[in-house]
Design an enzyme around this catalytic site. Sequence first.
Site, PDB file in Angstrom:
ATOM      1  N   LYS A 280      87.326  41.859  28.167  1.00 21.15           N
ATOM      2  CA  LYS A 280      88.010  42.757  29.088  1.00 21.15           C
ATOM      3  C   LYS A 280      88.155  42.075  30.442  1.00 21.15           C
ATOM      4  CE  LYS A 280      87.854  47.731  30.034  1.00 21.15           C
ATOM      5  NZ  LYS A 280      87.043  48.947  29.885  1.00 21.15           N
ATOM      6  N   GLU A 365      83.068  64.096  21.740  1.00 21.17           N
ATOM      7  CA  GLU A 365      82.833  65.329  22.482  1.00 21.17           C
ATOM      8  C   GLU A 365      82.290  66.456  21.601  1.00 21.17           C
ATOM      9  OE1 GLU A 365      85.848  62.925  24.719  1.00 21.17           O
ATOM     10  OE2 GLU A 365      85.608  63.535  22.629  1.00 21.17           O
ATOM     11  N   ARG A 393      88.837  69.137  22.960  1.00 16.69           N
ATOM     12  CA  ARG A 393      88.494  68.558  21.660  1.00 16.69           C
ATOM     13  C   ARG A 393      87.250  69.213  21.065  1.00 16.69           C
ATOM     14  NH1 ARG A 393      88.951  62.131  22.240  1.00 16.69           N
ATOM     15  NH2 ARG A 393      89.674  62.381  20.114  1.00 16.69           N
TER      16      ARG A 393
END
Length: 627
Positions: A280, A365, A393
């Site tokens: 990254k 979640e 969600r």
Amino acid sequence: MVLEEIGSPDDLRDLTTEQLAELATEIREYLVEAVSRTGGHLGPNLGVVELTLGIHRVFNSPHDPIVFDTGHQAYVHKLLTGRNDFSDLRKRGGLSGYPSRAESVHDIVENSHASTALSWAAGIARGHTIKGETDRTTVAVIGDGALTGGMAWEALNSLGDADDRVVVIVNDNGRSYAPTIGGLARKLDGIRTDRRYEDFLGWGKRTFENRGACRNFAYRTVMHGKQALKGLIQEPSMFDDLGLKYVGPIDGHNLEHVEAALRHAHEFGGPVLVHVLTEKGRGYSPAEKDVADRFHAVGKIHPETGLPIEASRFGWTKIFADEIVTAGHERDDIVALTAAMLAPVGLQPFADEFPDRVIDVGIAEQHAVTSAAGLAFAGLHPVIAVYATFLNRAFDQLLMDVALHKAGVTFMLDRAGITGDDGASHNGMWDMALLRHVPTLRLAAPRDEPTMRTAFREALDVNDAPTVVRYPKGPVGDNIPAIRTAGAIDILAEHGSGEAADVIVFGIGSMAGTAIEVAGKLAADGRNVIAASATWVRPVPDGLAELVAGAQLVITIEDGLRDGGVGEEWADAVRDSRVANAASVRWEHHGVPKEFLDHASRAQIIEQIGLDASAIADVARDALASS
């Protein structure tokens, strides 16, 4: 410049090795320069340059659909598919920060909620199979962080049971918003750091340099390389057991290796998982040296140093971060949960102070909410910090596992309301309309720093029901003190002769300031007007019916859905009350329309949907004139 000659993926196919290397460098330079001016997701895109080049050289988009999970790693894809003007990135009229069907036929999935791409890919690929389109391969690019979401594993289970043409590319950089956690992360990390893989990379690099460019180099090294590599390739049995062929791990910054592995996967003709290792922030020194992942998403920065052009103002998230640390020192029953977003939601300071009382479940979640119910049953008080849009969600878990079981769980909803530049999937505009249907749930919408701190502390004292505190993105405005109270309602401003109010304007949460503005404009017309707010908006605040009884007009303003929102719940409750002159009061509700909002600034969206003070005052004048 090579980049200037790229208008579509077709333009990549005849480039030489040297031209491709130059193109990768130019893309990184362009991204740093462009994103530093507009803000956006920088680190994820710097890490997928060679990977995206390889994908578009091997697969034929859009004939071969490419699905990104999440879409914040799709900037390079945009550049390679003809979208090379990033000057208004994430601004009204400019490019979206995520894939967008309105922008290009090459974009498939717009939703930036993680862990969904594999299900999309499974459906698309099965559709191609049913229609007999056997020459099409569906590609899903998923970050290792998104594999911590249960939905991704449901999709993997389904993909392995089919024989559809799907290539799953795991972009493994060891991070999502932060270092990836959990058993899967340990498994991938074990593959990534195995000495046999390191030996293979070194051997492969030497062999490649000796042989020169070879289109099928990675295929040959994978299939005919050292015996040690065979053992390594066979180790990820979890994927094989699911029915997916595994290829990897591949050096994601070696384009020849990436391209050859993808060609091998493409030619296989069934479900294949390609494990690609990337870094990254690759190629940008400030991002490469950063350990806090500040470059995942940035505001406007100085490209030379990576430092922000403007210092961040004290924000809502910081208030929560301060308050939960203080509460943690006072109470040892508080435990915090996050879904792979420890720093963005303000839990890093709490984790630093109380490392044993923080649980990062990954991008999961649903699991976070139900496990919080379990923590509450065990005698603790869980605090779940999550972006408001992501609570959607886990609605079923909140309803059936927390509320039904009278679990004392506190939800801190960051980025509630209109967030703007991240687009439709990130606006936290659904929560209040959804949550009003949950029995026993208590909902707070603080308007400033003092009410935010107080609401959080009051939420912690509730141990028999879910509590929710919602707050917006960005800096905190000035404090808005009450001049008096009426039951559980704060009166923020009063205009007129001292007689009963003609108009009462309620501002919910961050819209309290707008309510004061509207009241001032109507007072200028000679009306007796009150501006008011309530920190706890659900259940309906005490004293509401008595306050509004006899008024000509009651206005509610909220930055959640207008239909089914707080205003409508309040109006229904007043009409059902037995307070004299309350049932006949006229109400006007202002909120977000039931539609998906394109990316723009918060201020632009507020004006666009008529939620600014001038527009609301005009509607009120028309209503008063017709009454």
